[in-house]
Scaffold this active site. Structure first.
Site, short mmCIF file in Angstrom:
data_model
loop_
_atom_site.label_atom_id
_atom_site.label_comp_id
_atom_site.label_asym_id
_atom_site.label_seq_id
_atom_site.Cartn_x
_atom_site.Cartn_y
_atom_site.Cartn_z
N TYR A 148 0.86 -1.19 0.00
CA TYR A 148 0.00 0.00 0.00
C TYR A 148 0.89 1.23 0.00
O TYR A 148 1.85 1.30 0.76
CB TYR A 148 -0.89 0.00 1.25
CG TYR A 148 -1.75 1.25 1.40
CD1 TYR A 148 -2.79 1.50 0.52
CD2 TYR A 148 -1.51 2.15 2.43
CE1 TYR A 148 -3.58 2.64 0.66
CE2 TYR A 148 -2.30 3.29 2.58
CZ TYR A 148 -3.33 3.53 1.70
OH TYR A 148 -4.11 4.65 1.84
N ASP A 243 9.26 2.89 -0.30
CA ASP A 243 8.24 3.52 0.52
C ASP A 243 8.46 3.05 1.95
O ASP A 243 8.07 1.95 2.32
CB ASP A 243 6.85 3.14 0.00
CG ASP A 243 5.72 3.70 0.86
OD1 ASP A 243 6.01 4.24 1.94
OD2 ASP A 243 4.56 3.58 0.44
N LYS A 271 4.42 9.02 8.76
CA LYS A 271 4.15 8.46 10.10
C LYS A 271 5.15 8.94 11.17
O LYS A 271 5.04 10.08 11.60
CB LYS A 271 4.04 6.94 9.99
CG LYS A 271 2.90 6.57 9.02
CD LYS A 271 2.31 5.20 9.15
CE LYS A 271 1.02 5.13 8.36
NZ LYS A 271 1.05 4.36 7.15
C1 LIG Z 1 0.45 4.84 5.79
C2 LIG Z 1 1.20 4.58 4.54
C3 LIG Z 1 1.08 5.41 3.42
C4 LIG Z 1 0.11 6.55 3.36
O1 LIG Z 1 0.39 7.52 4.30
P1 LIG Z 1 -0.77 8.56 4.73
O2 LIG Z 1 -0.08 9.47 5.69
O3 LIG Z 1 -1.86 7.73 5.32
O4 LIG Z 1 -1.19 9.24 3.49
C5 LIG Z 1 1.87 5.15 2.32
N1 LIG Z 1 2.73 4.12 2.32
C6 LIG Z 1 2.86 3.31 3.37
C7 LIG Z 1 3.86 2.19 3.32
C8 LIG Z 1 2.09 3.50 4.51
O5 LIG Z 1 2.22 2.66 5.54
#
Ligand SMILES: *Cc1c(COP(=O)(O)O)cnc(C)c1O
Length: 435
Positions: A148, A243, A271
């Site tokens: 994701y 990511d 995060k």
């Molecule tokens: C949470 C997350 C996102 C999205 O971040 P948001 O702050 O919710 O937009 C993208 N990539 C990864 C791996 C995530 O865990």
């Protein structure tokens, strides 16, 4: 389903919220759709503990879905934010805090010469992709089934069955042409990625992956797989985007990429980097970052980017993440292993605990943990709803979805974990007696 825990006020607020907010929530995973009951409405939180509107106190293993590595309302983070707040909540102009946070980030992600701050993980990945496409002057992306990357149009795609295919959007509202430039491969499958490069090598702008996929369970990849992605990208002139929105800053010895000995071209962060305030970031070596406006032609901007309060919370969070903090998180993780695993074994319950550092997942099944999305059994939700409910009723809050992981913070204590293990033992005993 028996509810012992008082939920009167939560349920009442939820009824009201349904009239004003879609499904009562502002992010779908909060809706408790796959577990019993309605969402719990929070009143306040401190450290590892959340107090809901009915006065229940819960040990929180969700921690706002990852950002709160020091727990809720850490006094030192609050103090720094209060202090900054008196000087203004938003400048829309450069300030020292941005330089400070960039320094912290570069210390951990040493492949970055320059950093760009945004306000969410989604924005970070979305912008990293635009930058990669602008830099390579190519359009195709390769992503992985089970990763994701936020709700970015071109990445809201899952694979067709069997061989890697052009993606089909997960959501209505995404133009076919947008996802037509996204190729999807299974995780842990070198052959599939090699095939995509053979077919489309000179059109692939970037391979984007969570090096530690943590949004569809915790699917720990081999270093060899990540290394092969690196060499394929190099061979074909594509960029590798890691990511690390979840995995970033979770490990003592640097980024997850670094731990595996693989250096990406661009890293996307979120995060933990904001310590509970909205921050995302992406960064790369100078030659790539120079393509971004105002130095280059690739446009990306944000009214609240580099927000002074968010920068302050991020800086204090990362300052507090010293060696002893990481050692403490790892010691909590070991306590989790030592207490949860025997309970699962005792009841012969078909779950294994998958853990890396302060991230953990109750994974359905036995034997080696899954590495790919399609290795997670389909009935995972069925047992999870009971597990989630039973632990919540006993004061322990896990994420309301079987596919979401748990988070340990420096605010957790041994007793919170041993307490959860006791609760789990009691719950499984009860469930065993019923079946
Ligand atoms: C949470 C997350 C996102 C999205 O971040 P948001 O702050 O919710 O937009 C993208 N990539 C990864 C791996 C995530 O865990």
């Amino acid at each position: 389903m028996v509810f012992i825990m008082k939920r009167t006020e939560s349920n009442r607020l939820h009824e009201t919220a349904l009239e004003h907010l879609v499904g009562g929530v502002n992010s779908p995973v909060r809706a408790f759709k796959s577990v019993h009951g309605n969402p719990i409405y929070f009143e306040r939180a401190s450290g590892a503990i959340v107090t809901d509107v009915d006065g229940n106190e819960l040990v929180d293993f969700v921690q706002s879905w990852g950002p709160l590595i020091h727990g809720h309302a850490h006094p030192k983070i609050l103090e720094k934010v209060y202090q900054k707040m008196r000087d203004g909540t938003s400048f829309g102009a450069p300030h020292l805090g941005e330089i400070e946070l960039a320094r912290h980030v570069k210390r951990r992600f040493d492949h970055m010469d320059m950093v760009r701050f945004v306000s969410s993980g989604t924005e970070a990945v979305m912008s990293a992709i635009r930058l990669a496409r602008g830099y390579t002057k190519r359009e195709i992306l390769v992503k992985f089934d089970g990763c994701y990357h936020g709700h970015v149009d071109s990445l809201m795609v899952k694979s067709g069955s069997g061989l890697a295919t052009f993606g089909i959007a997960n959501s209505p509202g995404i133009p076919k042409d947008t996802v037509a430039t996204t190729l999807v491969a299974p995780l842990d499958d070198v052959g599939a990625v090699e095939y995509l490069f053979e077919e489309h090598g000179d059109e692939i702008a970037a391979v984007v992956i969570e090096p530690l996929p943590a949004n569809n369970g915790l699917l720990i990849q081999s270093g060899a797989f990540l290394k092969r992605l690196r060499s394929l990208c190099d061979q074909h002139g594509a960029l590798l985007i890691f990511d690390e929105v979840i995995s970033g800053f979770r490990f003592k010895h640097g980024s997850y990429g670094q731990m595996c000995g693989v250096t990406p071209d661009i890293s996307a962060l979120g995060k933990v980097i904001g310590g509970g305030l909205p921050v995302g970031a992406y960064g790369a070596r100078r030659e790539i970052m120079e393509n971004l406006s105002p130095l280059g032609p690739v446009y990306q901007a944000g009214t609240l980017s580099g927000n002074p309060l968010a920068m302050a919370a991020g800086c204090k969070t990362l300052e507090l993440l010293d060696g002893p903090a990481y050692d403490y998180l790892e010691s909590l993780g070991k306590i989790l292993d030592e207490n949860i695993e025997p309970v699962l074994a005792k009841h012969n319950y078909p779950i294994r605990l998958v853990r890396l550092g302060s991230l953990f997942w109750f994974s359905p099944g036995s034997g080696d943990p899954p590495k790919r999305a399609d290795q997670i059994s389909n009935d995972v939700g069925i047992f999870y709803a009971d597990l989630h409910h039973g632990l919540l009723e006993r004061g322990y809050m896990l994420a309301p979805s079987a596919y979401e992981i748990g988070f340990l913070s420096t605010a957790h204590e041994e007793i919170h974990i041993t307490g959860m293990a006791l609760a789990l033992d009691e719950l499984l005993t009860e469930m065993g007696a019923e079946s």
